[in-house]
Scaffold this motif. Sequence first.
Motif, PDB file in Angstrom:
ATOM      1  N   ASN A  66       0.860  -1.177   0.000  1.00  0.00           N
ATOM      2  CA  ASN A  66       0.000   0.000   0.000  1.00  0.00           C
ATOM      3  C   ASN A  66       0.900   1.232   0.000  1.00  0.00           C
ATOM      4  O   ASN A  66       1.882   1.289   0.734  1.00  0.00           O
ATOM      5  N   PHE A  67       0.559   2.220  -0.813  1.00  0.00           N
ATOM      6  CA  PHE A  67       1.420   3.391  -0.978  1.00  0.00           C
ATOM      7  C   PHE A  67       0.888   4.635  -0.261  1.00  0.00           C
ATOM      8  O   PHE A  67       1.360   5.743  -0.507  1.00  0.00           O
ATOM      9  N   SER A  68      -0.093   4.451   0.614  1.00  0.00           N
ATOM     10  CA  SER A  68      -0.695   5.604   1.298  1.00  0.00           C
ATOM     11  C   SER A  68       0.318   6.354   2.151  1.00  0.00           C
ATOM     12  O   SER A  68       0.286   7.590   2.236  1.00  0.00           O
ATOM     13  N   SER A  69       1.236   5.632   2.794  1.00  0.00           N
ATOM     14  CA  SER A  69       2.219   6.289   3.667  1.00  0.00           C
ATOM     15  C   SER A  69       3.137   7.199   2.873  1.00  0.00           C
ATOM     16  O   SER A  69       3.475   8.304   3.318  1.00  0.00           O
ATOM     17  N   VAL A  70       3.570   6.741   1.685  1.00  0.00           N
ATOM     18  CA  VAL A  70       4.414   7.580   0.837  1.00  0.00           C
ATOM     19  C   VAL A  70       3.629   8.799   0.370  1.00  0.00           C
ATOM     20  O   VAL A  70       4.140   9.935   0.386  1.00  0.00           O
ATOM     21  N   ALA A 285      10.521   7.288   8.400  1.00  0.00           N
ATOM     22  CA  ALA A 285      11.699   7.909   7.779  1.00  0.00           C
ATOM     23  C   ALA A 285      11.937   7.360   6.382  1.00  0.00           C
ATOM     24  O   ALA A 285      12.323   8.098   5.466  1.00  0.00           O
ATOM     25  N   GLY A 286      11.712   6.063   6.176  1.00  0.00           N
ATOM     26  CA  GLY A 286      11.869   5.466   4.857  1.00  0.00           C
ATOM     27  C   GLY A 286      10.866   6.013   3.867  1.00  0.00           C
ATOM     28  O   GLY A 286      11.201   6.331   2.719  1.00  0.00           O
ATOM     29  N   ILE A 290      11.557   8.335   0.381  1.00  0.00           N
ATOM     30  CA  ILE A 290      10.993   8.060  -0.941  1.00  0.00           C
ATOM     31  C   ILE A 290      10.233   9.284  -1.446  1.00  0.00           C
ATOM     32  O   ILE A 290      10.336   9.666  -2.621  1.00  0.00           O
ATOM     33  N   ALA A 291       9.474   9.927  -0.563  1.00  0.00           N
ATOM     34  CA  ALA A 291       8.743  11.143  -0.943  1.00  0.00           C
ATOM     35  C   ALA A 291       9.709  12.230  -1.397  1.00  0.00           C
ATOM     36  O   ALA A 291       9.464  12.938  -2.383  1.00  0.00           O
ATOM     37  N   GLN A 292      10.837  12.364  -0.698  1.00  0.00           N
ATOM     38  CA  GLN A 292      11.810  13.387  -1.072  1.00  0.00           C
ATOM     39  C   GLN A 292      12.515  13.036  -2.375  1.00  0.00           C
ATOM     40  O   GLN A 292      12.875  13.930  -3.154  1.00  0.00           O
TER      41      GLN A 292
END
Length: 387
Positions: A66-70, A285-286, A290-292
Amino acid sequence: MDFEYLSPVDDDLVQEISSINPQTLAGMVKFHTSTGGVPDLEDVKMALVGVKENRLAEEGEDEFLNFSSVRRCFYGLFPGNWHLNLADLGDIEKGETVEDTYFALQTLVGELLKQGVIPIILGGSQDLIYAQYRGYDRREQMVNLVNIDSRFDLGDAENPISNHSYVSKIIVNKPYNLFNYSNLGYQTYFNSQDEIELMERLFFDAYRLGEVTANVKTVEPVMRDANLVGLDLGSINAAAIGGNYQISPNGFDGKQICALARYAGISDKVSSFGIYEYAANYPVAGNMLIAQMIWYFIEGVNYRTNENTISAKNEFIKYQVPIDDEILVFFKSPVSGRWWIEIPFISNSNTKLKRHTLLPCNHEDYLEACNQVIPERWYKTKRKNEL
């Protein structure tokens, strides 16, 4: 275009994101929602899409992808001084078979390329690069693939495809579009000597982790010549990313991996960018890293100089360097200060190679040529052009 295989961004997440400061990225993105459907892409430059496929991961399937956190981390960031419109197309769910997922991603990439939209793919297992690459099948050009990875992932073309064995399928399966494959950041102990020797025989480019981390700028010309870029999150060291099943104590740190993402974005040729091997157990943090990385890729695209045009090349400064029986011809942009070297074009070879007559290089390559040392990438590209 039929987007029926795309699922919208989670409703609760969209509602949560909409309450974020409107000056953040949340306020400048068009979302695929359950009520509004897929957004209009006419004025969109880049589109984010998740791909929930990892059944061919040799480490085992992650059923909770699931990519919601990113997304939550990414849309909470503030944009730079950008003037580019973004879209979030939601996710490609797992197809009935892996091949169905491949087809959906290949079709989506091909359609976005046709519309001039750069897909940013956030995916599960890295064999999805094969589908990303196949999205270029209808484009009349040879393709350069750059892979940021601790492994070459060549594999054996006779064996089934997996996340550590897909490049061989790209090489041998029709249509033959691959001109060059470059690996950035390989770690020797993760690759067999057979694969290392095969990379050399095929005149592919490979840069060891220590070589890249010592000076990240050395691989900027490689990225400048790429059409599609894939990034294995396993190439990042455990301290920077954490939480994945294939983390290693050695790898790129956060600053280095963001610099590589920015180089991919600033390249005039890169038209798709994939981040793979995402796992559900990444810590905050991971996900933020990825977002950055995505943020830096977008910033790079915003600062493109559009030097991949005939009119721009007409303004380049030309330098000629005689070496043995060759005369190497270098070009320098007076705008960006970047360098290129001319590759002799073989008139009876594949016409798709015409666009490869100028190879990106750096100032050090010119200085070495002045000292009578032929740049290795020039030699490899010339040999491929002659084959």
